[in-house]
Design a protein around this motif. Structure first.
Motif, PDB file in Angstrom:
ATOM      1  N   TYR A 134       1.968   6.643  -8.178  1.00 30.17           N
ATOM      2  CA  TYR A 134       1.401   6.140  -6.842  1.00 30.17           C
ATOM      3  C   TYR A 134       2.465   6.264  -5.944  1.00 30.17           C
ATOM      4  CZ  TYR A 134      -1.886   4.091 -10.257  1.00 30.17           C
ATOM      5  OH  TYR A 134      -2.756   3.530 -10.920  1.00 30.17           O
ATOM      6  N   LYS A 138       1.458   8.006  -2.144  1.00 27.48           N
ATOM      7  CA  LYS A 138       1.878   7.669  -1.024  1.00 27.48           C
ATOM      8  C   LYS A 138       2.628   8.614   0.085  1.00 27.48           C
ATOM      9  CE  LYS A 138       2.124   2.863  -2.536  1.00 27.48           C
ATOM     10  NZ  LYS A 138       3.354   1.754  -2.947  1.00 27.48           N
ATOM     11  N   HIS A 173      -1.664  -1.664  -3.915  1.00 29.31           N
ATOM     12  CA  HIS A 173      -1.107  -0.368  -3.180  1.00 29.31           C
ATOM     13  C   HIS A 173      -2.263  -0.374  -2.157  1.00 29.31           C
ATOM     14  CE1 HIS A 173       1.530   0.667  -6.197  1.00 29.31           C
ATOM     15  NE2 HIS A 173       0.756   0.533  -6.872  1.00 29.31           N
TER      16      HIS A 173
END
Length: 290
Positions: A134, A138, A173
Motif C-alpha cells: 500500500y 501511494k 488508506h
C-alpha cells in the motif's frame, strides 16, 4: 462508443485455458484478444498479472513477485497491466527482494495498478503483510484492485474475499483508490454498501457470467438473476464508480458488452464503459495519448 475493459487475463493459467477452450470458445492469445477488442470497440484492456509455475497450481503460493502477464514480446499498445502480488512470498525471508522487484515493475509506464488475489491467498486485505504494498501504491499513485466474492478455485477461502473486508482497508488508506472485482458477487449488496460509503472505493462488473452466448442468453432471461445485480447497482447509486470489465477469457467480449448494457441504464453507459476507468487508472490517459 469507446470502451475500456478494466479486467482481463492473459497469463498461462490452465483453468483459464480450459474455460476459453471448453466454455467460452475464445482464442486465448494476445492475437485473439486484439481481434475481439477491435471487433467490439475496446481501446484499452487492463490485464491482471498472475502466475502458476505448473499447470493447475493456481493460486500458486510459490509464484514470485511481481506476478505479470505472459507475453512473448513487450506489452502491446492496447493493453496495460495490474501487477499481481503473492503475499506468501512477501512473508518469506526474501520479502524485501520481492518488494524491490515489485517496485521496479511499478515504474513501467504500461503498469496501471496493483492486483491482490484475496481469497486465493489466505490473508485478509488489511493484514500487515500488505502494508509495504500500500505504501508503494501511494508513492506511485496507483490503484489497488482486489478480487472479491467467489473464487475460481476450490482452494480459495471465501472469508478472505468478502467485500466487507475492503471497508476496513478503505478507511485505513483514504488516499488510495480501491476497486472491488466482480462487484463482490455473490455478496453484491455488501459490495454496493462499501462503494456507497467510501469515496475511494470503486467496483468492476467483470466475471458475473462465465461461458458462451448460450449461457448468457439463459441467465439474461432469468429476472431473478438480473435483479440480483440491478438491486445492488440501484442501492449503491454510484454509476460513476462502476467499471466495465469482462474477466476474459471467461466470456466473449461482445457478448459481455451486451450483458452489461442491459444492466446499466443507457444514460450511464459512457461512464461505466469508458470514463470511470480513466479516473481509477490515471496512467491510461498517457497510454492512450489523451
Amino acid at each position: 462508443m469507446k470502451i475500456i475493459d478494466a479486467h482481463i487475463h492473459l497469463s498461462n493459467i490452465e483453468s483459464f485455458r480450459h474455460t476459453a477452450r471448453e466454455l467460452a470458445f475464445v482464442d486465448y492469445s494476445a492475437a485473439g484478444l486484439q481481434q475481439e477488442f477491435e471487433r467490439s470497440g475496446v481501446v484499452m484492456g487492463i490485464g491482471m498479472g498472475v502466475t502458476e509455475q505448473e499447470p493447475g497450481r493456481f493460486p500458486d503460493r510459490g509464484a514470485g513477485n511481481p506476478m505479470t502477464l505472459d507475453l512473448e514480446a513487450e506489452v502491446p499498445s492496447f493493453l496495460m497491466e495490474c501487477v499481481g502480488i503473492n503475499p506468501v512470498r512477501l512473508a518469506s525471508s526474501e520479502g524485501q527482494d520481492e518488494l524491490d522487484r515489485i517496485e521496479a515493475r511499478l515504474r513501467q509506464d504500461f503498469v496501471a495498478g496493483i492486483k491482490l488475489y484475496a481469497g486465493y491467498y489466505h490473508y485478509y486485505v488489511y493484514d500487515a503483510i500488505y502494508g509495504p504494498v500500500y505504501e508503494l501504491a501511494k508513492q506511485y499513485r496507483l490503484p489497488v484492485v482486489i478480487h472479491s466474492g467467489d473464487t475460481y478455485s476450490s482452494e480459495g477461502l471465501l472469508k478472505y474475499s468478502h467485500p466487507l473486508t475492503i471497508d476496513e482497508l478503505a478507511v485505513q488508506h483514504r488516499d488510495i483508490h480501491f476497486m472491488i472485482c466482480h462487484l463482490g458477487d455473490p455478496w453484491v449488496m455488501d459490495a454496493a454498501e462499501v462503494v456507497h460509503k467510501n469515496a475511494n472505493v470503486y467496483a468492476d462488473l467483470s466475471g458475473l457470467v462465465v461461458g458462451d452466448s448460450a449461457q448468457f442468453d439463459r441467465f439474461m432471461k432469468e429476472p431473478l438473476f438480473m435483479d440480483h445485480f440491478r438491486r445492488a447497482l440501484i442501492y449503491a447509486d454510484h454509476y460513476d464508480k462502476m467499471l466495465f470489465g469482462t474477466d476474459w477469457p471467461l466470456a466473449p467480449i461482445d457478448v459481455y458488452i451486451d450483458f452489461v448494457e442491459r444492466l446499466i441504464p443507457e444514460a450511464y453507459h459512457e461512464q461505466v464503459f469508458y470514463s470511470n476507468a480513466l479516473q481509477v487508472f490515471p496512467r491510461i490517459k498517457q497510454r492512450l495519448g489523451l
